[in-house]
Design an enzyme around this catalytic site. Structure first.
Site, PDB file in Angstrom:
ATOM      1  N   CYS A  51       0.829  -1.212   0.000  1.00  8.98           N
ATOM      2  CA  CYS A  51       0.000   0.000   0.000  1.00  8.98           C
ATOM      3  C   CYS A  51       0.862   1.260   0.000  1.00  8.98           C
ATOM      4  O   CYS A  51       0.446   2.302  -0.507  1.00  8.98           O
ATOM      5  CB  CYS A  51      -0.898   0.030   1.230  1.00  8.98           C
ATOM      6  SG  CYS A  51      -1.797  -1.480   1.574  1.00  8.98           S
ATOM      7  N   CYS A 124      -3.162   3.312   2.988  1.00  8.75           N
ATOM      8  CA  CYS A 124      -3.552   2.117   3.728  1.00  8.75           C
ATOM      9  C   CYS A 124      -4.679   2.490   4.691  1.00  8.75           C
ATOM     10  O   CYS A 124      -4.960   3.668   4.894  1.00  8.75           O
ATOM     11  CB  CYS A 124      -2.347   1.528   4.458  1.00  8.75           C
ATOM     12  SG  CYS A 124      -2.574  -0.178   5.009  1.00  8.75           S
ATOM     13  N   ASP A 125      -5.276   1.481   5.299  1.00 13.36           N
ATOM     14  CA  ASP A 125      -6.562   1.655   5.969  1.00 13.36           C
ATOM     15  C   ASP A 125      -6.607   2.771   7.002  1.00 13.36           C
ATOM     16  O   ASP A 125      -7.567   3.532   7.061  1.00 13.36           O
ATOM     17  CB  ASP A 125      -6.956   0.348   6.661  1.00 13.36           C
ATOM     18  CG  ASP A 125      -7.245  -0.763   5.672  1.00 13.36           C
ATOM     19  OD1 ASP A 125      -6.945  -0.577   4.483  1.00 13.36           O
ATOM     20  OD2 ASP A 125      -7.757  -1.814   6.082  1.00 13.36           O
ATOM     21  N   LYS A 126      -5.601   2.868   7.867  1.00 15.42           N
ATOM     22  CA  LYS A 126      -5.668   3.805   8.979  1.00 15.42           C
ATOM     23  C   LYS A 126      -4.885   5.086   8.725  1.00 15.42           C
ATOM     24  O   LYS A 126      -5.145   6.102   9.369  1.00 15.42           O
ATOM     25  CB  LYS A 126      -5.158   3.150  10.276  1.00 15.42           C
ATOM     26  CG  LYS A 126      -5.830   1.831  10.599  1.00 15.42           C
ATOM     27  CD  LYS A 126      -7.345   1.935  10.612  1.00 15.42           C
ATOM     28  CE  LYS A 126      -8.016   0.589  10.817  1.00 15.42           C
ATOM     29  NZ  LYS A 126      -7.792  -0.395   9.759  1.00 15.42           N
ATOM     30  N   CYS A 196      -5.408  -2.653  -1.217  1.00 19.00           N
ATOM     31  CA  CYS A 196      -6.259  -3.767  -1.638  1.00 19.00           C
ATOM     32  C   CYS A 196      -7.309  -3.290  -2.635  1.00 19.00           C
ATOM     33  O   CYS A 196      -7.857  -2.194  -2.516  1.00 19.00           O
ATOM     34  CB  CYS A 196      -6.923  -4.398  -0.422  1.00 19.00           C
ATOM     35  SG  CYS A 196      -5.744  -5.102   0.755  1.00 19.00           S
ATOM     36  N   SER A 472     -12.430  -6.024   8.973  1.00 20.87           N
ATOM     37  CA  SER A 472     -11.819  -5.436   7.789  1.00 20.87           C
ATOM     38  C   SER A 472     -12.910  -5.000   6.827  1.00 20.87           C
ATOM     39  O   SER A 472     -14.016  -5.548   6.825  1.00 20.87           O
ATOM     40  CB  SER A 472     -10.923  -6.478   7.116  1.00 20.87           C
ATOM     41  OG  SER A 472     -10.585  -6.092   5.810  1.00 20.87           O
TER      42      SER A 472
END
Length: 570
Positions: A51, A124-126, A196, A472
């Site tokens: 990512c 990325c996610d956070k 992702c 997730s």
């Protein structure tokens, strides 16, 4: 004493700042560079995950754009924790924590060095919500660029992504796939850098960055490896400099109740990540707006599902890019009356003005609201005596929206994982994983490792799973998370016993204990409850557990926004 035009005048002007200028000269800056506005290019680039690997290069292009438009860029890398590498072990405790750590890092460098603007790049996610939280907290001219998603892999002419590998693990454990097939999937599912590929947390928050006005319209769905990212980053740098030098909206002008509702609508319309219901209230908190899970629920309930995206649907971020990008989704919602078109973007234009030339949706990846996939959004908020303050369920792609069954209670993720690996559960069970909330974990781990195994074992819609932890954005199935209050805050989920019947009805938005376990029974169990020993924390986990708030209010770690005045020039 003159009123400074730029914050950075604090660190560069006057006799007393001579030593500061020495540091700036030592950076290779000349007098013109020093006199220009100073911009922090804050990114999470590095080799900690795919990512993040392209973000350093994108930051260089952003710096070029800032410099070309008369600014002096300062590269400021910050930490990032990969959900992909921390999943299903104790490292996941640091995932959500990293969001707030990043926001704190943005504040520290911007306020410590008096930067005039922020160019944030995350992937990325956070780290994406963390950067936007920091921007909103500092409230200086800010622009965000999502680093883009990866391209999907292919096996037998079929697109595959990281979730296929998780679910293939479950098939191997169930005897429905071979280890050779798993190895092929493992090597094929993630062929490029980037986040992702499905409508998981990263792509969801990429779209949120656009609709909140932080990002340039159409920027989020450009794949990470496409050459178009270089000129995009340079153009974004120039746009940011226009904001720094001009009268463009500041972050707290962008983050309003209406724009937050827009963000929720986009999450619902795309079947996006349940994590967004944590991150949007957290961004609101930085702007001093009380926008909690109940507010999110109202928007989710009134917004149709119009994008057919994985994990519940068929398509990936690359397909959205070719279907017109996130603006195609926004335009469909706006035309259907589901967005506030008068909200502002970083360019100073309204969302409606930004979308005026956006073509109609393709009808397959993105549909018009009149032909929606479902009349309400792909994520719902459930309430009841098991979750008085709410819980979240992604319903996009779910065939069955009602479940009733006996509780199978586990005190932590590891205990549950042992049972799932050995198929030690029964069809119809409601698997409960507690003590995984923001305080109780601490860190609110996500349960993708478990949910993907269950789905891979063919039981994704034959059992339900309830947790005060997270999921997730890639999770699918009857998986209810973010249960509030959490067990560590004396929530009812901490009082469950094996065999208690739990009723779930996503149509009605309820998650309740059956009548056999009434309020009187819960009260008696509360009296008899033995406190669970807390794990030794120390360091960051100890600080987090001591400060973090409940998930329905964003799991934030401070009391709210503050007004930060410019320092006087000496």
């Amino acid at each position: 004493m003159k009123t400074p035009r730029f914050r950075s005048e604090t660190i560069r002007d006057g006799i007393i700042r001579s030593t500061t200028r020495s540091f700036l000269y030592a950076l290779g800056l000349d007098d013109e560079d020093i006199s220009n506005p100073h911009v922090a290019v804050i990114h999470t680039g590095g080799d900690m995950s795919p990512c993040n690997t392209s973000l350093r290069d994108q930051a260089q292009h952003a710096k070029t754009g800032v410099f070309a438009a008369g600014g002096t860029p300062h590269e400021c890398p910050v930490v990032s924790v990969s959900d992909g590498l921390s999943v299903a072990h104790s490292g996941m405790r640091f995932s959500l924590i990293s969001r707030d750590l990043i926001a704190d890092s943005v504040e520290a460098t911007v306020r410590g060095h008096q930067w005039d603007g922020i160019f944030g790049i995350g992937g990325c996610d956070k780290n994406m919500p963390g950067l936007m939280m920091g921007m909103t907290r500092c409230n200086v001219p800010s622009l965000f660029l999502y680093g883009g998603s990866s391209l999907p892999g292919q096996i037998g002419g079929k697109d595959v992504n990281i979730v296929d590998t998780y679910e293939t693990i479950g098939k191997v454990l169930a005897g429905e796939a071979t280890e050779e097939e798993l190895d092929q999937m493992t090597r094929s599912c993630l062929p490029t850098s980037g986040a992702c590929a499905g409508q998981f947390t990263a792509n969801t928050m990429g779209m949120v960055s656009e609709i909140l006005g932080f990002a340039l319209m159409g920027s989020s769905m450009v794949p990470a490896v496409y050459a178009a990212r270089a000129p995009l980053a340079r153009r974004a740098g120039k746009v940011l400099m226009q904001a720094v030098k001009g009268d463009a909206p500041l972050p707290r002008d962008l983050v309003t109740r209406k724009s937050l509702e827009n963000a929720c609508a986009v999450v619902a319309a795309t079947g996006g990540s349940t994590n967004a219901a944590l991150h949007i209230p957290a961004i609101a908190h930085e702007a001093g707006i009380a926008f909690h899970l109940d507010d999110v629920a109202e928007v989710f309930a009134r917004t149709p599902l119009i994008a057919d995206l994985k994990p519940g649907g068929r398509f990936l971020a690359r397909d959205v890019f070719y279907a017109g990008g996130a603006p195609a989704i926004f335009k469909s919602l706006l035309d259907g009356g589901f967005l506030h078109g008068d909200c502002l973007s970083i360019t100073g234009k309204t969302i409606a003005e930004e979308l005026c030339e956006t073509p109609k949706p393709d009808g397959e990846v993105v549909r018009p609201t009149a032909k929606a996939i479902a009349p309400t959004g792909g994520v719902v908020v459930l309430k009841g005596n098991l979750a008085p303050d709410g819980a979240l369920l992604k319903v996009a792609g779910l065939k069955k929206l009602v479940h009733s069954g006996p509780a199978r209670v586990f005190e932590c993720e590891e205990d549950c994982l042992k049972a799932i690996r050995t198929l030690d559960y029964a069809e119809g069970d409601v698997i409960v994983i507690r003590n995984e909330g923001p305080r109780g974990g601490p860190g609110m781990r996500e349960m993708l490792g478990i949910t993907a195994l269950i789905y891979g074992q063919g039981n994704g819609e034959k059992v339900a799973l309830i947790t005060d932890g997270r999921f997730s954005g890639a999770t699918r199935g009857m998986c209810i998370g973010y249960v509030c209050p959490e067990a560590a805050s004396d929530g009812p989920v901490g009082l469950l016993k094996d065999g208690d019947i739990i009723d779930i009805d996503a149509n009605a938005g309820v998650c309740t204990l059956a009548m056999q376990v009434d309020d009187e029974t819960l009260a008696q169990r509360r009296k008899e409850r033995v406190e669970r020993p807390t794990i030794a924390k120390g360091g960051l986990l100890e600080k987090y557990a001591a400060t973090v708030g409940p998930a329905d209010k964003g799991a934030v770690t401070h009391s709210g926004n503050v007004v930060w005045e410019k320092d006087p020039i000496g």
